[in-house]
Design an enzyme around this catalytic site. Structure first.
Site, PDB file in Angstrom:
ATOM      1  N   ALA A  16      -8.030  -0.277  -2.277  1.00 35.39           N
ATOM      2  CA  ALA A  16      -6.801  -0.368  -2.820  1.00 35.39           C
ATOM      3  C   ALA A  16      -6.020  -1.418  -1.788  1.00 35.39           C
ATOM      4  CB  ALA A  16      -5.913   0.825  -2.815  1.00 35.39           C
ATOM      5  N   GLY A  19      -1.370  -5.486  -0.131  1.00 28.88           N
ATOM      6  CA  GLY A  19      -0.536  -6.722   0.207  1.00 28.88           C
ATOM      7  C   GLY A  19      -0.238  -6.729   1.682  1.00 28.88           C
ATOM      8  N   VAL A  21      -0.901  -5.374   5.940  1.00 31.02           N
ATOM      9  CA  VAL A  21      -1.904  -5.847   6.820  1.00 31.02           C
ATOM     10  C   VAL A  21      -2.902  -4.530   7.111  1.00 31.02           C
ATOM     11  CG1 VAL A  21      -0.509  -4.867   8.597  1.00 31.02           C
ATOM     12  CG2 VAL A  21      -2.596  -6.461   9.223  1.00 31.02           C
ATOM     13  N   ASP A  22      -2.358  -3.338   6.853  1.00 28.03           N
ATOM     14  CA  ASP A  22      -3.182  -2.077   7.001  1.00 28.03           C
ATOM     15  C   ASP A  22      -4.422  -2.037   5.960  1.00 28.03           C
ATOM     16  OD1 ASP A  22      -2.035  -1.243   9.346  1.00 28.03           O
ATOM     17  OD2 ASP A  22      -0.531   0.034   8.243  1.00 28.03           O
ATOM     18  N   SER A  23      -3.955  -2.214   4.638  1.00 27.98           N
ATOM     19  CA  SER A  23      -5.004  -2.041   3.650  1.00 27.98           C
ATOM     20  C   SER A  23      -6.022  -3.416   3.722  1.00 27.98           C
ATOM     21  CB  SER A  23      -4.320  -1.909   2.147  1.00 27.98           C
ATOM     22  OG  SER A  23      -3.609  -3.232   1.991  1.00 27.98           O
ATOM     23  N   LEU A  42      -2.500  -2.581  -7.227  1.00 24.10           N
ATOM     24  CA  LEU A  42      -1.961  -1.815  -8.181  1.00 24.10           C
ATOM     25  C   LEU A  42      -0.717  -2.340  -8.673  1.00 24.10           C
ATOM     26  CD1 LEU A  42      -2.988   1.815  -6.932  1.00 24.10           C
ATOM     27  CD2 LEU A  42      -4.163   0.185  -8.413  1.00 24.10           C
ATOM     28  N   CYS A 111       2.951   9.656  -5.162  1.00 25.89           N
ATOM     29  CA  CYS A 111       2.006   8.456  -5.317  1.00 25.89           C
ATOM     30  C   CYS A 111       0.662   8.801  -5.003  1.00 25.89           C
ATOM     31  CB  CYS A 111       2.549   7.294  -4.850  1.00 25.89           C
ATOM     32  SG  CYS A 111       1.773   5.722  -5.295  1.00 25.89           S
ATOM     33  N   GLY A 135      -5.676   2.022   3.421  1.00 30.13           N
ATOM     34  CA  GLY A 135      -5.255   1.718   4.591  1.00 30.13           C
ATOM     35  C   GLY A 135      -4.642   2.725   5.409  1.00 30.13           C
ATOM     36  N   CYS A 210       9.692   1.984  -2.511  1.00 30.41           N
ATOM     37  CA  CYS A 210       9.307   1.006  -3.080  1.00 30.41           C
ATOM     38  C   CYS A 210      10.057   0.683  -4.271  1.00 30.41           C
ATOM     39  CB  CYS A 210       7.808   0.668  -3.158  1.00 30.41           C
ATOM     40  SG  CYS A 210       7.051   1.857  -4.559  1.00 30.41           S
TER      41      CYS A 210
END
Length: 376
Positions: A16, A19, A21-23, A42, A111, A135, A210
């Protein structure tokens, strides 16, 4: 015990990619470890422009493009999956309904439960994937008997196990968190992203909610629920002010009360209770926020449910401290008693129990009990 299950054999992994840095680094690490990785972003809004952009985003068109560029650099296939309807129903509508009922929800936790490790995971398994990679900073430990445990991240400062405490055995069996063992600063994660050629290396982190574009939660709720003037009262029930909607307040809130009448002792007042039935907000001194026990509902266990009373630590907020508790499952309710009073505990929040670094489970706070009957 052995380490995370994804290291036992190469897996088909769905990463997943938000967008951020972690993921992106998590997906890159999974691919580098030899797994067959596919990236997915997603799409959670029917109108992505209504979600945050730039530094505060995670669900925008801009973010999907950042995720696609990262996947291209890593060298993995990439897709965008539309889960906007599920997100609206399971996260946004739940968020509004909880506030309308006088509770304080955590949409990120919801979520993870309903979208990333339910809708997304179910679709991934149906397509033949073995695991979903994110992430998050947390660890899944594989025990010798084949069961799995969710633990805090090695770096406690970045630990995100609180919002993952809703994951059950089945979900943990297919969860992969490549950043969980990382004991490093965020700047070092960004440096790793830069070394890997990922353009998101310098992208600021997303934060807040978000789906509330401007960060104005009260304004968002007012548009959805409408203004509803009600009374602000003190602990004796005397009216000392008015408000435009009880949903605009949270337990423990101090600022923004707009009370014209000062307290008799001149000290600040805090929100003590929110009653959606009569649209009343009760305020009082800080000492009245002290909670000695709580009852929580809808428990979810990261393993088998505990039997009998036990001693644990509890976390009540995503970035909150641990506090010692005793807890017992009575029927379908979790009864928790604090060793020392805690403040600002609100119905709707999650209480997550820990045994050392192991996450025992999570439940939704339904009611609290004052630490003392009489407050000076």
């Amino acid at each position: 015990m052995t380490d995370t299950p994804q290291r036992t054999r190469p897996l088909r992994v769905l990463a997943a990619m938000s967008g951020g840095v972690d993921s992106a680094v998590a997906a890159a690490r999974a691919a580098e470890a030899g797994h067959d990785v596919t990236g997915v972003h997603l799409a959670l809004s029917a109108n992505p422009q209504s979600f945050r952009t730039g530094a505060r985003g995670c669900c925008t068109i801009e973010d999907s493009r950042d995720a696609r560029r990262a996947a291209d650099v890593i060298g993995i296939p990439f897709y965008v999956w539309d889960l906007a309807d599920r997100f609206r129903e399971d996260v946004v509508e739940d968020f509004v309904a909880e506030y309308e009922a006088g509770r304080t929800p955590n949409p990120c936790l919801r979520c993870n439960e309903k979208i990333k490790f339910a809708a997304l995971l179910d679709k991934a398994l149906a397509l033949g994937f073995d695991a979903v990679c994110t992430g998050h900073y947390a660890k899944v430990i594989l025990r010798e008997d084949g069961t799995r445990e969710l633990h805090r991240a090695s770096d406690l400062a970045k630990d995100q196990s609180y919002v993952l405490g809703v994951l059950d055995d089945r979900q943990l069996a297919h969860a992969m968190f490549p950043l969980g063992d990382t004991v490093t600063t965020k700047e070092e994660i960004r440096a790793e992203a830069e070394r890997r050629g990922l353009a998101v290396a310098k992208k600021p982190d997303s934060h807040d909610i978000c789906f509330i574009a401007d960060g104005d939660t009260q304004g968002f709720l007012a548009k959805r629920l409408g203004k509803a003037e009600g009374d602000i009262v003190d602990e004796s029930g005397a009216k000392i002010g008015t408000h435009e909607g009880a949903y605009g307040f949270t337990i423990g809130q101090r600022k923004g009360l707009r009370i014209g009448t000062p307290a008799p002792d001149g000290k600040p007042r805090y929100v003590l209770d929110i009653s959606p039935v009569d649209n009343t907000v009760t305020v009082g001194p800080a000492a009245s926020l002290d909670v000695g026990a709580l009852t929580a509902i809808r428990p979810r266990w990261c393993g088998s449910a505990p039997t009998g009373p036990g001693t644990y630590t509890a976390q009540l907020r995503a970035h909150g401290d641990e506090t010692p508790v005793t807890a017992e499952l009575v029927g379908e309710e979790l009864r928790v008693r604090f060793a020392e009073p805690v403040r600002g505990v609100a119905p709707g929040q999650a209480v997550v129990l820990y045994d050392g670094t192991r996450v025992v489970g999570s439940a939704t706070i339904a009611a609290t009990e004052r630490a003392t009957a009489d407050v000076a």
